[in-house]
Design a protein around this motif. Structure first.
Motif, PDB file in Angstrom:
ATOM      1  N   GLY A 121       0.810  -1.195   0.000  1.00  0.00           N
ATOM      2  CA  GLY A 121       0.000   0.000   0.000  1.00  0.00           C
ATOM      3  C   GLY A 121       0.851   1.255   0.000  1.00  0.00           C
ATOM      4  N   ILE A 122       0.186   2.402  -0.133  1.00  0.00           N
ATOM      5  CA  ILE A 122       0.916   3.675  -0.118  1.00  0.00           C
ATOM      6  C   ILE A 122       1.599   3.899   1.217  1.00  0.00           C
ATOM      7  N   ASP A 123       0.962   3.448   2.294  1.00  0.00           N
ATOM      8  CA  ASP A 123       1.538   3.635   3.625  1.00  0.00           C
ATOM      9  C   ASP A 123       2.574   2.575   3.965  1.00  0.00           C
ATOM     10  N   GLY A 124       2.882   1.666   3.046  1.00  0.00           N
ATOM     11  CA  GLY A 124       3.888   0.646   3.285  1.00  0.00           C
ATOM     12  C   GLY A 124       3.333  -0.649   3.841  1.00  0.00           C
ATOM     13  N   SER A 125       2.060  -0.700   4.199  1.00  0.00           N
ATOM     14  CA  SER A 125       1.470  -1.916   4.742  1.00  0.00           C
ATOM     15  C   SER A 125       1.095  -2.868   3.611  1.00  0.00           C
ATOM     16  N   TRP A 126       0.986  -4.138   3.969  1.00  0.00           N
ATOM     17  CA  TRP A 126       0.567  -5.140   2.990  1.00  0.00           C
ATOM     18  C   TRP A 126      -0.943  -5.107   2.837  1.00  0.00           C
ATOM     19  N   ARG A 127      -1.388  -5.072   1.609  1.00  0.00           N
ATOM     20  CA  ARG A 127      -2.809  -5.109   1.291  1.00  0.00           C
ATOM     21  C   ARG A 127      -3.072  -6.189   0.248  1.00  0.00           C
ATOM     22  N   VAL A 128      -4.347  -6.437   0.011  1.00  0.00           N
ATOM     23  CA  VAL A 128      -4.741  -7.515  -0.905  1.00  0.00           C
ATOM     24  C   VAL A 128      -5.656  -6.957  -1.980  1.00  0.00           C
ATOM     25  N   LYS A 129      -5.285  -7.184  -3.229  1.00  0.00           N
ATOM     26  CA  LYS A 129      -6.157  -6.872  -4.360  1.00  0.00           C
ATOM     27  C   LYS A 129      -7.112  -8.045  -4.556  1.00  0.00           C
ATOM     28  N   LEU A 130      -8.380  -7.807  -4.308  1.00  0.00           N
ATOM     29  CA  LEU A 130      -9.357  -8.881  -4.291  1.00  0.00           C
ATOM     30  C   LEU A 130      -9.670  -9.364  -5.704  1.00  0.00           C
ATOM     31  N   PHE A 131      -9.751 -10.691  -5.845  1.00  0.00           N
ATOM     32  CA  PHE A 131     -10.173 -11.263  -7.121  1.00  0.00           C
ATOM     33  C   PHE A 131     -11.627 -10.911  -7.427  1.00  0.00           C
ATOM     34  N   SER A 132     -12.450 -10.770  -6.403  1.00  0.00           N
ATOM     35  CA  SER A 132     -13.877 -10.520  -6.603  1.00  0.00           C
ATOM     36  C   SER A 132     -14.153  -9.152  -7.202  1.00  0.00           C
ATOM     37  N   ASP A 133     -13.154  -8.269  -7.213  1.00  0.00           N
ATOM     38  CA  ASP A 133     -13.352  -6.933  -7.794  1.00  0.00           C
ATOM     39  C   ASP A 133     -13.173  -6.917  -9.305  1.00  0.00           C
ATOM     40  N   ARG A 134     -12.907  -8.067  -9.912  1.00  0.00           N
ATOM     41  CA  ARG A 134     -12.727  -8.095 -11.357  1.00  0.00           C
ATOM     42  C   ARG A 134     -14.024  -7.833 -12.112  1.00  0.00           C
ATOM     43  N   GLY A 135     -15.151  -8.078 -11.495  1.00  0.00           N
ATOM     44  CA  GLY A 135     -16.435  -7.855 -12.142  1.00  0.00           C
ATOM     45  C   GLY A 135     -17.476  -7.452 -11.119  1.00  0.00           C
ATOM     46  N   ALA A 136     -18.690  -7.213 -11.611  1.00  0.00           N
ATOM     47  CA  ALA A 136     -19.780  -6.820 -10.723  1.00  0.00           C
ATOM     48  C   ALA A 136     -20.196  -7.988  -9.843  1.00  0.00           C
ATOM     49  N   VAL A 137     -20.419  -7.695  -8.573  1.00  0.00           N
ATOM     50  CA  VAL A 137     -20.858  -8.718  -7.627  1.00  0.00           C
ATOM     51  C   VAL A 137     -22.388  -8.660  -7.574  1.00  0.00           C
ATOM     52  N   ASP A 138     -23.043  -9.205  -8.596  1.00  0.00           N
ATOM     53  CA  ASP A 138     -24.497  -9.227  -8.617  1.00  0.00           C
ATOM     54  C   ASP A 138     -25.061 -10.635  -8.496  1.00  0.00           C
ATOM     55  N   TYR A 139     -24.325 -11.635  -8.965  1.00  0.00           N
ATOM     56  CA  TYR A 139     -24.706 -13.035  -8.781  1.00  0.00           C
ATOM     57  C   TYR A 139     -23.612 -13.729  -7.987  1.00  0.00           C
ATOM     58  N   VAL A 140     -23.996 -14.425  -6.929  1.00  0.00           N
ATOM     59  CA  VAL A 140     -23.039 -15.080  -6.047  1.00  0.00           C
ATOM     60  C   VAL A 140     -23.540 -16.481  -5.731  1.00  0.00           C
ATOM     61  N   ARG A 141     -22.657 -17.252  -5.104  1.00  0.00           N
ATOM     62  CA  ARG A 141     -23.020 -18.582  -4.610  1.00  0.00           C
ATOM     63  C   ARG A 141     -22.634 -18.654  -3.135  1.00  0.00           C
ATOM     64  N   ILE A 142     -23.562 -19.126  -2.336  1.00  0.00           N
ATOM     65  CA  ILE A 142     -23.362 -19.255  -0.889  1.00  0.00           C
ATOM     66  C   ILE A 142     -22.980 -20.691  -0.583  1.00  0.00           C
ATOM     67  N   LEU A 143     -21.806 -20.874   0.023  1.00  0.00           N
ATOM     68  CA  LEU A 143     -21.381 -22.210   0.424  1.00  0.00           C
ATOM     69  C   LEU A 143     -22.108 -22.582   1.717  1.00  0.00           C
ATOM     70  N   LEU A 144     -22.894 -23.638   1.676  1.00  0.00           N
ATOM     71  CA  LEU A 144     -23.635 -24.097   2.857  1.00  0.00           C
ATOM     72  C   LEU A 144     -22.693 -24.897   3.744  1.00  0.00           C
ATOM     73  N   PHE A 145     -21.701 -24.188   4.281  1.00  0.00           N
ATOM     74  CA  PHE A 145     -20.631 -24.800   5.064  1.00  0.00           C
ATOM     75  C   PHE A 145     -20.906 -24.567   6.542  1.00  0.00           C
ATOM     76  N   ARG A 146     -20.941 -25.651   7.312  1.00  0.00           N
ATOM     77  CA  ARG A 146     -21.171 -25.566   8.759  1.00  0.00           C
ATOM     78  C   ARG A 146     -19.879 -25.816   9.528  1.00  0.00           C
ATOM     79  N   ASP A 147     -19.255 -26.972   9.280  1.00  0.00           N
ATOM     80  CA  ASP A 147     -17.994 -27.317   9.930  1.00  0.00           C
ATOM     81  C   ASP A 147     -17.275 -28.327   9.048  1.00  0.00           C
ATOM     82  N   PHE A 148     -16.061 -28.665   9.453  1.00  0.00           N
ATOM     83  CA  PHE A 148     -15.267 -29.592   8.660  1.00  0.00           C
ATOM     84  C   PHE A 148     -15.800 -31.014   8.737  1.00  0.00           C
ATOM     85  N   GLY A 149     -16.699 -31.289   9.672  1.00  0.00           N
ATOM     86  CA  GLY A 149     -17.255 -32.632   9.760  1.00  0.00           C
ATOM     87  C   GLY A 149     -18.045 -33.019   8.532  1.00  0.00           C
ATOM     88  N   GLN A 150     -18.673 -32.023   7.842  1.00  0.00           N
ATOM     89  CA  GLN A 150     -19.457 -32.355   6.664  1.00  0.00           C
ATOM     90  C   GLN A 150     -18.588 -32.651   5.450  1.00  0.00           C
TER      91      GLN A 150
END
Length: 333
Positions: A252-281
């Motif tokens: 970043g400009i201030d010298g800190s580490w930042r992350v350029k998100l992959f999700s910003d490549r396009g519009a976030v209008d359609y998504v998928r929700i992972l029905l994840f509860r725990d690692f047991g499933q």
């Protein structure tokens, strides 16, 4: 017969001879037309020398005579097209105006279908059930970054479920009703996501601060991050599955580490929700209920001779133990 009032006024042509010439020419033309129109001569055997000679002589003449006809037809079409160009232009303009809405709808449907195909192509390893949703509203501010999705508990959505699009992780569900859920984006100030650096497997915390690029904090290890390193979800804490793509590291400009998100490549209008509860499933039930030592084998039982030998060895050890214990240092028997 005489030509009057002209240069040939003194020329006299007998009427009888003129009539005779006209009759002869007419007869010759009639014979030629009869020869040209004979249907029985179209066969190979009936195609005689007279017909062949007539066709050979009439071909070039017909071509010369047909050229003015063709030229006249082309000129007529050009003139007609010129005079009707205005009306044709108006008709085409009306047709284009009618087709433009259909073109826009076709382009929109093509984009939506492409998004659907990309979303349906998402797979996780191991497989996790998913629910497709559409973003129906957005709440953005200097600190708050959240969205409402048109999927709720009726489709199995729970609080804490990860939300992804075709590019990577978008956020997580923080509130849910029967048909609507609230998604907290990774850029929200309340977002905290445990991540790992793919190259070094070092752990860190992705912290939202309201900007488009969340911070990468609490990085474990020296020189664990470099510009361009892929950032994935670590799965620590059991909230997210491990290995979900998030973005790439950048300074970043201030010298800190930042992350350029992959999700910003396009519009976030359609998504998928992972029905994840725990690692047991992620593990089959029979594997969880299996005996811990089910895969181990025990040694076979000793035979009678081996048991006797083991007993004699134990007796000798027992007799030797008191003697060794009763001996004192420096004593000689």
């Amino acid at each position: 017969m005489a030509f009057r009032d002209g240069p040939f006024e003194s020329l006299k042509v007998p009427l009888a001879w003129t009539a005779a010439v006209v009759v002869v020419v007419a007869m010759i033309a009639s014979i030629l037309m009869i020869l040209a129109d004979r249907r029985q001569d179209t066969t190979v055997d009936g195609y005689g020398a007279a017909r062949a000679g007539f066709d050979a002589g009439a071909g070039p003449i017909n071509g010369v005579l047909a050229w003015p006809v063709r030229w006249t037809g082309a000129a007529t079409d050009y003139v007609k097209g010129y005079f009707f160009a205005v009306s044709e232009n108006r008709r085409l303009r009306r047709q284009v105006a009618e087709l433009e809405p259909w073109r826009d709808q076709a382009i929109a449907l093509k984009n939506v279908n492409a998004r659907y195909e990309a979303m349906l192509g998402l797979r996780t390893e191991p497989p996790v059930a998913m629910a497709t949703a559409r973003s129906i509203s957005e709440s953005r501010g200097p600190f708050n970054n959240a969205r409402l999705l048109d999927a709720g508990t009726s489709r199995g959505v729970q609080i804490g479920n990860p939300v992804i699009n075709e590019d990577g992780l978008v956020g997580r569900v923080v509130g849910v009703t029967g048909g609507v859920s609230r998604m907290l984006l990774l850029t929200d100030v309340a977002s905290r996501t445990p991540v790992l650096i793919d190259r070094t497997d070092a752990r860190a915390m992705l912290t939202g601060d309201g900007s488009g690029n969340p911070k990468l904090e609490f990085v474990r290890g020296a020189d664990a991050v470099q510009a361009g390193d892929r950032i994935l979800s670590s799965g620590d804490g059991g909230g997210f599955p491990r290995g979900l793509p998030i973005g790439v590291a950048a300074r970043g400009i201030d010298g800190s580490w930042r992350v350029k998100l992959f999700s910003d490549r396009g519009a976030v209008d359609y998504v998928r929700i992972l029905l994840f509860r725990d690692f047991g499933q992620l593990v089959p039930g029979e594997a969880l209920n299996a005996q811990p030592l089910a895969g181990l084998t025990t040694a076979p039982a000793p035979t009678a001779d081996e048991a006797a030998a083991i007993g004699d060895a134990a007796a000798r050890r027992d007799r030797a133990a008191p003697t060794a214990a009763g001996a004192q240092p420096g004593q000689v028997e």
